[in-house]
Design a protein around this motif. Structure first.
Motif, mmCIF file in Angstrom:
data_model
loop_
_atom_site.group_PDB
_atom_site.id
_atom_site.type_symbol
_atom_site.label_atom_id
_atom_site.label_comp_id
_atom_site.label_asym_id
_atom_site.label_seq_id
_atom_site.Cartn_x
_atom_site.Cartn_y
_atom_site.Cartn_z
ATOM 1 N N LYS A 1 46.537 -26.827 17.163
ATOM 2 C CA LYS A 1 45.741 -27.085 18.372
ATOM 3 C C LYS A 1 46.581 -27.851 19.387
ATOM 4 N N ASP B 1 43.784 -24.403 13.093
ATOM 5 C CA ASP B 1 43.599 -25.850 13.236
ATOM 6 C C ASP B 1 44.233 -26.583 12.054
ATOM 7 N N ASP B 2 43.994 -26.090 10.823
ATOM 8 C CA ASP B 2 44.549 -26.731 9.632
ATOM 9 C C ASP B 2 46.080 -26.706 9.635
ATOM 10 N N ALA B 3 46.657 -25.742 10.343
ATOM 11 C CA ALA B 3 48.116 -25.675 10.456
ATOM 12 C C ALA B 3 48.655 -26.639 11.510
ATOM 13 N N GLY B 4 47.756 -27.389 12.140
ATOM 14 C CA GLY B 4 48.168 -28.396 13.120
ATOM 15 C C GLY B 4 48.607 -27.847 14.456
ATOM 16 N N LYS C 1 39.801 -22.157 12.062
ATOM 17 C CA LYS C 1 40.010 -23.262 11.117
ATOM 18 C C LYS C 1 41.406 -23.188 10.498
ATOM 19 N N LEU C 2 41.855 -21.975 10.156
ATOM 20 C CA LEU C 2 43.191 -21.820 9.590
ATOM 21 C C LEU C 2 44.263 -22.290 10.569
ATOM 22 N N SER D 1 37.273 -18.558 8.680
ATOM 23 C CA SER D 1 37.463 -18.763 10.108
ATOM 24 C C SER D 1 38.951 -18.813 10.461
ATOM 25 N N ASN E 1 38.650 -12.933 11.883
ATOM 26 C CA ASN E 1 38.489 -13.810 10.728
ATOM 27 C C ASN E 1 38.895 -13.060 9.461
ATOM 28 N N ARG F 1 53.095 -19.991 11.026
ATOM 29 C CA ARG F 1 52.638 -21.251 10.444
ATOM 30 C C ARG F 1 51.400 -21.122 9.558
ATOM 31 N N VAL F 2 50.564 -20.113 9.828
ATOM 32 C CA VAL F 2 49.348 -19.943 9.028
ATOM 33 C C VAL F 2 49.711 -19.193 7.741
#
Length: 294
Positions: free
Chosen positions: A238, A233-236, A230-231, A227, A222, A276-277
Motif C-alpha cells: 500500500k 496489503d499483506d505484502a506491504g 488483502k494479499l 481477497s 480474487n 511480491r505477492v
C-alpha cells in the motif's frame, strides 16, 4: 485534428484515448463514433477494438494501431418499456438497451421504476456493452443477473443469444474479443423504488473504502475466493508509487493516477505486485495492446 466523415456518415477523429479511460492514460488512436449498423459494419472492415466507458482498461502510452469503436447515437439509447409478449406481473423484459448506454444512469433509472436485477452494479463507470462483455459487478450482483437477450455483432454478421447460450462466469461473459455487444434486453424483477434503493445502498456502502481518484478499478481478480487486496496489503505494498501512479492507501487492489501517470508507471506497479505477492494473480484490467501483442 479536424473530424472526418466516413462513407456511411460516421464521425472519425484521431484522439488521445486518455480522454476516454477512467485512469486517464493512453496514447492516440483513430476513433470511430458509430451510430448505426451500417457505420459499425464499415468500422469493422479493418482491425478494430471497442471502447466503452473506459473503466477496467490500461491503454499503452503509444496508443493502438487499430480503429477504436465507440457506440453512440441510437446505439446509446434505451427503451425500458415492458415487452407485453415476454413480461409477467412479477418480471419485466424490456425493449432494447444500446451497448453505448452509460451503466450508472441506467441503474438509477431502473431504481426509480422499481425494477430489480442490476442494482449490484451501482457505481461501476461502464457502458452497457462493455459491462456485459466482462460481466461487470460487485459481490452484490453482476450484469448477467439482469440479462434476457444479448445482441452480438461480428464481421460475419449479427446474432442474438440468451445468457444460457454463453459460457459466462466471474468477470467474464465468454463473448470473444472481436465481438461487439450492440444491444441487450433486460429481464428484471418487479419490486419498489424503496426496496431497490436499499439494495443499492448496500452495494454503495461497500465501495466507501475505495479511492476517489482516477483509477481503472480493481487490478486483480480474487484468487480462489481470497481477497487480492488483502494479499497486496499483506505484502506491504500500500502506498507504493512509480511516477504518477500509486497503489492506493485506501485499498491495495486499486492503482490510481496522482496526475501525469503513464501506462508504463502502471505496468511497473503491476510487476512489483506480481513479484511480491506469494500467489499467482490474474489481471482484472484489460491491457491495450494485450500481453504478447505488438
Amino acid at each position: 485534428m479536424t473530424a472526418a466523415v466516413s462513407r456511411t456518415g460516421t464521425r472519425v477523429e484521431r484522439l488521445p484515448l486518455s480522454r476516454f479511460t477512467t485512469l486517464g492514460v493512453g496514447g492516440e488512436a483513430e476513433v470511430w463514433f458509430v451510430e448505426s449498423p451500417e457505420g459499425l459494419a464499415e468500422a469493422m472492415e479493418r482491425p478494430y477494438r471497442v471502447l466503452g466507458g473506459g473503466s477496467n482498461l490500461v491503454v499503452s502510452d503509444a496508443g493502438v494501431p487499430e480503429r477504436v469503436i465507440r457506440l453512440s447515437g441510437p446505439l446509446a439509447e434505451r427503451d425500458l418499456t415492458p415487452d407485453p409478449a415476454l413480461s409477467t406481473p412479477e418480471c419485466v423484459v424490456t425493449g432494447w438497451v444500446g451497448g453505448g448506454v452509460p451503466l450508472p444512469g441506467l441503474v438509477r433509472q431502473l431504481q426509480k421504476l422499481g425494477l430489480s436485477g442490476l442494482e449490484g452494479t451501482v457505481g461501476i463507470p461502464a457502458q452497457v456493452g462493455g459491462a456485459v462483455w466482462m460481466n461487470a459487478g460487485t459481490r452484490y450482483g453482476e450484469m448477467f443477473d439482469g440479462l434476457h437477450t444479448v445482441e452480438i455483432v461480428t464481421p460475419e454478421g449479427t446474432r442474438q443469444v440468451t445468457p444460457d447460450e454463453l459460457p459466462w462466469g466471474y468477470r467474464q461473459s465468454g463473448i470473444p474479443r472481436n465481438h461487439v455487444v450492440t444491444r441487450v434486453r433486460l429481464s428484471l424483477t418487479v419490486s419498489t423504488p424503496g426496496a431497490v434503493l436499499a439494495r443499492m445502498d448496500l452495494a454503495d456502502q461497500a465501495r466507501k473504502g475505495q479511492p476517489k481518484m482516477k483509477t481503472p478499478g480493481c487490478a486483480f481478480k480474487n484468487p480462489g475466493g481470497v481477497s487480492a487486496g488483502k494479499l497486496i496489503d499483506d505484502a506491504g505494498l500500500k502506498g507504493t508509487r512509480v511516477g504518477g501512479a500509486l497503489i492506493a492507501p485506501e485499498h491495495a487492489n486499486f492503482i490510481v493516477n496522482l496526475g501525469g501517470a503513464t501506462a508504463a508507471d502502471v505496468h511497473a506497479l503491476l510487476d512489483i505486485i506480481r513479484a511480491r505477492v506469494g500467489v499467482p494473480l490474474e489481471l482484472e484490467y484489460e491491457l491495450w495492446p494485450g500481453q504478447g501483442e505488438p
